[in-house]
Scaffold this motif. Structure first.
Motif, PDB file in Angstrom:
ATOM      1  N   ILE A  46     -20.246  -9.456  10.143  1.00  0.00           N
ATOM      2  CA  ILE A  46     -19.656  -8.519  10.441  1.00  0.00           C
ATOM      3  C   ILE A  46     -18.897  -7.015   9.976  1.00  0.00           C
ATOM      4  O   ILE A  46     -18.984  -6.723   9.314  1.00  0.00           O
ATOM      5  CB  ILE A  46     -18.268  -9.179  11.394  1.00  0.00           C
ATOM      6  CG1 ILE A  46     -17.423  -9.571  10.041  1.00  0.00           C
ATOM      7  CG2 ILE A  46     -18.893 -10.375  12.087  1.00  0.00           C
ATOM      8  CD1 ILE A  46     -15.925 -10.679  10.200  1.00  0.00           C
ATOM      9  N   SER A  47     -18.497  -6.408  10.933  1.00  0.00           N
ATOM     10  CA  SER A  47     -17.668  -5.084  10.151  1.00  0.00           C
ATOM     11  C   SER A  47     -16.259  -4.831  11.292  1.00  0.00           C
ATOM     12  O   SER A  47     -16.086  -5.422  11.571  1.00  0.00           O
ATOM     13  CB  SER A  47     -18.501  -4.003   9.901  1.00  0.00           C
ATOM     14  OG  SER A  47     -19.062  -3.893  11.545  1.00  0.00           O
ATOM     15  N   THR A  48     -15.293  -4.461  10.134  1.00  0.00           N
ATOM     16  CA  THR A  48     -14.468  -4.129  10.448  1.00  0.00           C
ATOM     17  C   THR A  48     -13.961  -2.415   9.449  1.00  0.00           C
ATOM     18  O   THR A  48     -14.757  -2.218   9.087  1.00  0.00           O
ATOM     19  CB  THR A  48     -13.210  -5.084   9.913  1.00  0.00           C
ATOM     20  OG1 THR A  48     -13.386  -5.030   8.354  1.00  0.00           O
ATOM     21  CG2 THR A  48     -12.990  -6.185  10.514  1.00  0.00           C
ATOM     22  N   MET A  49     -12.888  -1.746   9.914  1.00  0.00           N
ATOM     23  CA  MET A  49     -12.455  -0.617   9.604  1.00  0.00           C
ATOM     24  C   MET A  49     -11.680  -0.803   8.215  1.00  0.00           C
ATOM     25  O   MET A  49     -10.799  -1.303   8.352  1.00  0.00           O
ATOM     26  CB  MET A  49     -12.142  -0.076  10.163  1.00  0.00           C
ATOM     27  CG  MET A  49     -12.809   0.095  11.459  1.00  0.00           C
ATOM     28  SD  MET A  49     -11.881   1.389  13.157  1.00  0.00           S
ATOM     29  CE  MET A  49     -11.427   0.061  14.075  1.00  0.00           C
ATOM     30  N   ALA A  91     -10.474   5.149   9.526  1.00  0.00           N
ATOM     31  CA  ALA A  91     -11.484   4.415  10.617  1.00  0.00           C
ATOM     32  C   ALA A  91     -12.419   4.667  10.872  1.00  0.00           C
ATOM     33  O   ALA A  91     -13.198   4.511  11.835  1.00  0.00           O
ATOM     34  CB  ALA A  91     -10.139   4.377  11.973  1.00  0.00           C
ATOM     35  N   ASP A  98     -16.803   1.602   7.890  1.00  0.00           N
ATOM     36  CA  ASP A  98     -17.392   0.588   8.080  1.00  0.00           C
ATOM     37  C   ASP A  98     -16.959  -0.790   6.799  1.00  0.00           C
ATOM     38  O   ASP A  98     -17.887  -0.033   5.964  1.00  0.00           O
ATOM     39  CB  ASP A  98     -18.469   0.596   8.224  1.00  0.00           C
ATOM     40  CG  ASP A  98     -18.421   0.748  10.321  1.00  0.00           C
ATOM     41  OD1 ASP A  98     -17.366   0.288  10.860  1.00  0.00           O
ATOM     42  OD2 ASP A  98     -19.278   1.046   9.999  1.00  0.00           O
ATOM     43  N   SER A 151     -19.038  -7.174   5.735  1.00  0.00           N
ATOM     44  CA  SER A 151     -18.915  -8.575   4.982  1.00  0.00           C
ATOM     45  C   SER A 151     -20.175  -9.336   5.532  1.00  0.00           C
ATOM     46  O   SER A 151     -19.916  -9.941   7.290  1.00  0.00           O
ATOM     47  CB  SER A 151     -17.396  -9.254   5.470  1.00  0.00           C
ATOM     48  OG  SER A 151     -16.285  -8.087   5.299  1.00  0.00           O
ATOM     49  N   HIS A 202     -18.035  -7.527  19.749  1.00  0.00           N
ATOM     50  CA  HIS A 202     -17.313  -8.017  18.980  1.00  0.00           C
ATOM     51  C   HIS A 202     -16.812  -9.428  18.825  1.00  0.00           C
ATOM     52  O   HIS A 202     -16.416  -9.479  20.153  1.00  0.00           O
ATOM     53  CB  HIS A 202     -15.955  -7.325  18.500  1.00  0.00           C
ATOM     54  CG  HIS A 202     -15.747  -5.516  18.910  1.00  0.00           C
ATOM     55  ND1 HIS A 202     -13.985  -4.936  19.058  1.00  0.00           N
ATOM     56  CD2 HIS A 202     -16.967  -5.295  18.490  1.00  0.00           C
ATOM     57  CE1 HIS A 202     -14.778  -3.621  18.680  1.00  0.00           C
ATOM     58  NE2 HIS A 202     -16.675  -3.253  18.525  1.00  0.00           N
ATOM     59  N   THR A 256     -14.866 -13.279  17.251  1.00  0.00           N
ATOM     60  CA  THR A 256     -13.632 -13.963  15.929  1.00  0.00           C
ATOM     61  C   THR A 256     -14.987 -15.295  15.849  1.00  0.00           C
ATOM     62  O   THR A 256     -15.060 -15.895  17.214  1.00  0.00           O
ATOM     63  CB  THR A 256     -12.323 -14.274  17.384  1.00  0.00           C
ATOM     64  OG1 THR A 256     -12.072 -13.245  17.702  1.00  0.00           O
ATOM     65  CG2 THR A 256     -11.339 -15.048  15.694  1.00  0.00           C
ATOM     66  N   ALA A 289     -13.087 -12.061  12.535  1.00  0.00           N
ATOM     67  CA  ALA A 289     -12.701 -10.962  13.830  1.00  0.00           C
ATOM     68  C   ALA A 289     -13.569 -10.177  13.317  1.00  0.00           C
ATOM     69  O   ALA A 289     -13.466  -9.078  11.894  1.00  0.00           O
ATOM     70  CB  ALA A 289     -12.178 -10.856  14.626  1.00  0.00           C
ATOM     71  N   GLY A 290     -14.739  -9.119  14.257  1.00  0.00           N
ATOM     72  CA  GLY A 290     -14.885  -7.649  13.540  1.00  0.00           C
ATOM     73  C   GLY A 290     -15.929  -7.587  14.983  1.00  0.00           C
ATOM     74  O   GLY A 290     -16.281  -8.345  15.246  1.00  0.00           O
ATOM     75  N   HIS A 291     -16.593  -6.097  14.684  1.00  0.00           N
ATOM     76  CA  HIS A 291     -17.994  -5.687  15.367  1.00  0.00           C
ATOM     77  C   HIS A 291     -19.101  -6.934  14.525  1.00  0.00           C
ATOM     78  O   HIS A 291     -19.193  -6.509  13.363  1.00  0.00           O
ATOM     79  CB  HIS A 291     -18.217  -4.725  14.460  1.00  0.00           C
ATOM     80  CG  HIS A 291     -19.319  -4.295  15.047  1.00  0.00           C
ATOM     81  ND1 HIS A 291     -19.357  -3.340  16.109  1.00  0.00           N
ATOM     82  CD2 HIS A 291     -20.521  -4.479  14.550  1.00  0.00           C
ATOM     83  CE1 HIS A 291     -21.088  -2.921  16.271  1.00  0.00           C
ATOM     84  NE2 HIS A 291     -21.233  -2.928  15.601  1.00  0.00           N
TER      85      HIS A 291
END
Length: 114
Positions: free
Chosen positions: A41-44, A49, A52, A55, A77, A79, A89-91
């Motif tokens: 997944i990726s988060t900001m 923002a 990415d 992980s 997106h 969880t 959680a993330g993309h």
């Protein structure tokens, strides 16, 4: 509503292929449910923002999420619930299915006459 099911393999690639086979370029993924064997997944980052943080987890997880298909590209997106009652959680960049399944409930955008 259509149901795209993945029983084995990489979920994002499979959802993309199923959308293409159904000739869907734009749709809402109103629900996504299942279990994955491992995922990326990726988060900001908090300070930018436009970037990415990607992980990868070699953990099985229960999954729920939603998303869209826009111009043929699947965007999800989710969880991921992992051991220890934790949520990640993330993309979703990748989700590998083998032990369980994934089902995406998809509502295509109506085609309008030009």
């Amino acid at each position: 509503m259509l149901v795209f099911e993945v029983n084995d393999g990489e979920m994002m690639k499979s959802l993309t292929a199923q959308a293409e086979a159904a000739e869907i370029t734009d749709a809402a993924i109103v629900s996504l449910i299942g279990g994955v064997d491992r995922f990326t997944i990726s988060t900001m980052p908090a300070d930018d923002a436009t970037k990415d943080i990607v992980s990868t987890y070699a953990l099985p997880a229960e999954m729920h999420g939603s998303g869209e298909i826009r111009d043929g590209k699947v965007h999800v997106h989710a969880t991921m619930a992992v051991q220890g009652d934790r949520a990640i959680a993330g993309h979703v960049d990748e989700a590998h299915i083998g032990t369980w399944f994934a089902r995406a409930y998809v509502i295509p955008r109506p085609v309008r006459d030009q």
